[in-house]
Scaffold this motif. Structure first.
Motif, mmCIF file in Angstrom:
data_model
loop_
_atom_site.group_PDB
_atom_site.id
_atom_site.type_symbol
_atom_site.label_atom_id
_atom_site.label_comp_id
_atom_site.label_asym_id
_atom_site.label_seq_id
_atom_site.Cartn_x
_atom_site.Cartn_y
_atom_site.Cartn_z
ATOM 1 N N SER A 104 -12.859 9.466 13.321
ATOM 2 C CA SER A 104 -13.319 10.740 12.764
ATOM 3 C C SER A 104 -14.750 11.022 13.192
ATOM 4 N N GLN A 105 -14.976 12.176 13.747
ATOM 5 C CA GLN A 105 -16.334 12.581 14.102
ATOM 6 C C GLN A 105 -17.175 12.703 12.838
ATOM 7 N N THR A 109 -13.247 13.957 6.931
ATOM 8 C CA THR A 109 -11.948 14.636 6.970
ATOM 9 C C THR A 109 -11.042 14.069 5.871
#
Ligand code: F6R
Length: 369
Positions: A104-105, A109
């Protein structure tokens, strides 16, 4: 703030050589051995992993899709890639020898976070690959491998994707080193090739003006298809996603081998088709099969936009446009072959007068399920 660029997305595309270099930096010793001290999972446990499940969404999931090809080859560990929002609703088989890798950047999320919680409840070890220090997903994971892409502002992910792919390679090479590999020479060459990648990414970025010109000429198209095989398949999916997100154009990515199982029916006169061509130095006959695919769609009227290695002359007779990328080992190719697709989407959306950084209906981090 945009450093002289007309959009954050374009700025972030240009930051990709640095994003990858920074993600690799400090993670090898002078002999090219990987040192991932930050993985606080005991080595004995990493040696006994019998399955890896990557959970992620969107672009991050495509980086996991690339990781599957690399890690299965180098480490002979089965790797599943699962969209995080599907994972916990399908009764996944997870145990103490499963390593779950959450990519996940943002680290925020919600779909991915819920999947992380579910995996840990089932007894799996969870490793986060994340770009945002101190965010929720790394905090709730057993360990974290940070990507060092720097803050990503544009909603459409670019440099974070390249950094995620690079981090996945680091993980795969580390596990191969730890557990032994059938391909020690290949691994050594891969480590050297990985370190040469930032310069090669820069060489692709240097071709931006040519790509922009093609994008401007195609700004009124209503649909694009993207074909790829092997690691070029997730690259095709990512190219299509970029175009949907920021240019609001219908775009679909396929594994090129699927063409004859249905999608080829879509090809009609003038349909633009991107084809990500595998290296001619690759395994088996993949290269010639994809060249045949270009020929097949062109014979039915498609306009072919081909991403091919420098020196690959086989594509020339069948390509309307060729975007060249430097030669790389097969498994590392996504780090260069995705770049023309990012530049293309950014230029096309800009030509349409759209706000490429803030596409409609989308948020940078999706904190609801
Ligand atoms: C695509 C894009 C999204 C994100 C996805 C996951 O350009 O930005 O598909 O990749 O929402 O986001 P992170 O990586 O923050 O979990």
């Amino acid at each position: 703030v945009k450093g002289g660029y007309d959009s954050f997305m374009r700025k972030e595309i240009h930051e990709q050589p640095t994003a990858v270099a920074d993600t690799l930096r400090g993670r090898f010793d002078t002999r090219g051995q990987l040192m991932l001290d930050e993985l606080r999972i005991p080595e004995a446990e990493l040696r006994s992993i019998d399955k890896i499940i990557v959970i992620a969404c969107g672009t991050a999931a495509y980086s996991g899709h690339v990781a599957k090809y690399a890690i299965e080859h180098w480490c002979r560990i089965p790797v599943e890639v699962e969209l995080a929002h599907e994972f916990r609703y399908r009764d996944p088989i997870v145990g103490p020898r499963t390593l779950v890798v959450a990519i996940s950047q943002s680290g925020e999320t919600m779909d991915t976070l819920m999947a992380v919680r579910h995996a840990r409840e089932q007894g799996a070890r969870v490793l986060a690959i994340c770009n945002t220090h101190g965010s929720t997903i790394p905090r709730e994971s057993d360990a974290v491998l940070y990507t060092h892409a720097g803050p990503e502002v544009a909603v459409a992910s670019t440099k974070a994707f390249l950094a995620q792919v690079a981090a996945c390679y680091l993980l795969g090479l580390f596990l191969a080193q730890l557990r032994g590999t059938k391909f020690p020479d290949e691994l050594r060459e891969t480590v050297a090739a990985l370190q040469a990648l930032p310069d090669k990414i820069q060489r692709v970025i240097d071709t931006e003006p040519e790509i922009e010109e093609v994008a401007r000429a195609l700004a009124d198209e209503e649909s694009f298809l993207f074909l790829g095989r092997h690691v070029g398949y997730p690259v095709a999916l990512e190219g299509a996603l970029k175009l949907k997100e920021i240019a609001y154009i219908h775009a679909e990515g396929f594994a090129a081998g699927e063409l004859k199982h249905g999608p080829i029916a879509l090809i009609e006169e003038g349909q633009p088709v991107f084809v990500v061509v595998p290296s001619p130095r690759g395994r088996d006959s993949l290269h010639s099969k994809v060249v045949s695919n270009i020929q097949e769609v062109r014979a039915r009227g498609a306009r072919t936009l081909v991403i091919a290695e420098e020196g690959d002359d086989d594509v020339v007779p069948f390509a309307d446009v060729i975007f060249r990328v430097p030669q790389t080992p097969v498994l590392l190719a996504p780090l260069v072959s995705v770049v023309p697709l990012q530049i293309f989407a950014c230029a096309l959306a800009t030509a349409k007068g759209l706000d490429v950084d803030q596409p409609r209906n989308l948020a940078k981090s999706v904190t609801v399920e």
